[in-house]
Design a protein around this motif. Structure first.
Motif, PDB file in Angstrom:
ATOM      1  N   ARG A  32      -0.301   4.663   0.434  1.00  0.00           N
ATOM      2  CA  ARG A  32      -1.800   4.183   1.043  1.00  0.00           C
ATOM      3  C   ARG A  32      -0.203   3.767   2.463  1.00  0.00           C
ATOM      4  O   ARG A  32       0.534   2.836   2.230  1.00  0.00           O
TER       5      ARG A  32
ATOM      6  N   HIS B 289      -0.367   8.802 -14.637  1.00  0.00           N
ATOM      7  CA  HIS B 289      -0.700   8.041 -13.845  1.00  0.00           C
ATOM      8  C   HIS B 289      -2.111   8.165 -12.920  1.00  0.00           C
ATOM      9  O   HIS B 289      -1.334   8.911 -12.006  1.00  0.00           O
TER      10      HIS B 289
ATOM     11  N   PRO C  92       0.725  -0.671  -0.262  1.00  0.00           N
ATOM     12  CA  PRO C  92      -0.622   0.538   0.203  1.00  0.00           C
ATOM     13  C   PRO C  92       1.146   1.330   0.149  1.00  0.00           C
ATOM     14  O   PRO C  92       0.721   1.932  -0.483  1.00  0.00           O
TER      15      PRO C  92
ATOM     16  N   HIS D 263      -5.459   9.012 -10.617  1.00  0.00           N
ATOM     17  CA  HIS D 263      -7.104   8.529  -9.997  1.00  0.00           C
ATOM     18  C   HIS D 263      -8.416   8.914 -10.053  1.00  0.00           C
ATOM     19  O   HIS D 263      -7.855  10.248  -9.632  1.00  0.00           O
TER      20      HIS D 263
ATOM     21  N   ALA E 231       3.643   9.946  -6.875  1.00  0.00           N
ATOM     22  CA  ALA E 231       2.859   9.000  -8.004  1.00  0.00           C
ATOM     23  C   ALA E 231       3.508   9.013  -9.078  1.00  0.00           C
ATOM     24  O   ALA E 231       4.118  10.330  -9.434  1.00  0.00           O
TER      25      ALA E 231
ATOM     26  N   ALA F 142       3.390   1.619  -1.450  1.00  0.00           N
ATOM     27  CA  ALA F 142       4.082   2.134  -2.568  1.00  0.00           C
ATOM     28  C   ALA F 142       2.960   2.975  -3.603  1.00  0.00           C
ATOM     29  O   ALA F 142       3.051   4.048  -4.664  1.00  0.00           O
ATOM     30  N   GLN F 143       1.507   2.756  -3.312  1.00  0.00           N
ATOM     31  CA  GLN F 143       0.776   3.384  -3.854  1.00  0.00           C
ATOM     32  C   GLN F 143       0.173   4.788  -3.127  1.00  0.00           C
ATOM     33  O   GLN F 143      -0.942   5.404  -3.652  1.00  0.00           O
TER      34      GLN F 143
END
Length: 154
Positions: free
Chosen positions: A63, A152, A58, A154, A148, A60-61
Motif C-alpha cells: 500500500r 501469504h 504500508p 489476503h 507479496a 512493505a505491505q
C-alpha cells in the motif's frame, strides 16, 4: 475538518517539550500563514510543493501512502477564474501514476493513498496547481512495491 486536525497537531506539538518551548516564540501568522480575511499588500511568494517518500510500513505491505504539503498555497476545493483573485492563494494537486496519459485532481489536502499497484518500480508525479489547473510546482516520487511473500494471501 481542518480545525480538528490543527487541534490534534497542536496537542501533539505541545506534548513534545522541545517543540512546545519553540512555539511561544512563533506568532500565529508564522504558524498558520496569512489570515484569509485580510487582502495581501505585497506579491505572494511562489507556491512550493513538499512531498515525502511513501511511508515504509504500508509500502512493505503493497500500500502506498504519500504525504505532502503546500507552502504559500492553501489546498481548497475551489475552482475557476474568480478563485485566482483569492488571497492567500488557493489550489489543489494533480496526481499522475506511472506516466499515465491522464491524471486526477485532489483538493482534500489528505495523503495520497494507492492500492493495487503491481510489484515493481513505480512513479507518482504530484503537481501543485492553481484554481484554473495551471501548474505551479511539481515533484515525482519513485518507489518499489515489493512482491507479496509466497504463501501469504489476503
Amino acid at each position: 475538518m481542518r480545525k480538528p486536525f490543527l487541534l490534534a497537531l497542536a496537542a501533539a506539538l505541545l506534548a513534545s517539550p522541545a517543540l512546545a518551548q519553540s512555539l511561544p516564540n512563533l506568532t500565529a501568522g508564522e504558524v498558520l500563514g496569512p489570515a484569509g480575511v485580510v487582502p495581501l499588500t505585497t506579491p505572494q511568494p511562489p507556491a512550493r510543493l513538499v512531498v515525502d517518500p511513501p511511508l515504509p510500513g504500508p509500502l512493505a505491505q503493497g500500500r502506498v501512502f504519500i504525504q505532502y504539503r503546500a507552502e504559500n498555497l492553501r489546498i481548497e476545493p475551489v475552482f475557476g477564474p474568480a478563485a485566482l483573485a483569492v488571497t492567500p492563494r488557493i489550489g489543489h494537486v494533480h496526481i499522475t501514476v506511472d506516466d499515465a496519459p491522464w491524471h486526477w485532481a485532489d483538493a482534500s489536502g489528505e495523503p495520497i493513498i494507492l492500492v493495487g499497484l503491481t510489484p515493481g518500480s513505480h512513479s507518482v508525479q504530484i503537481t501543485l496547481a492553481d484554481a484554473n489547473h495551471r501548474p505551479l510546482d511539481s515533484a515525482t516520487i519513485r518507489f518499489v512495491v515489493p512482491a507479496a511473500p509466497t504463501g501469504h494471501q489476503h
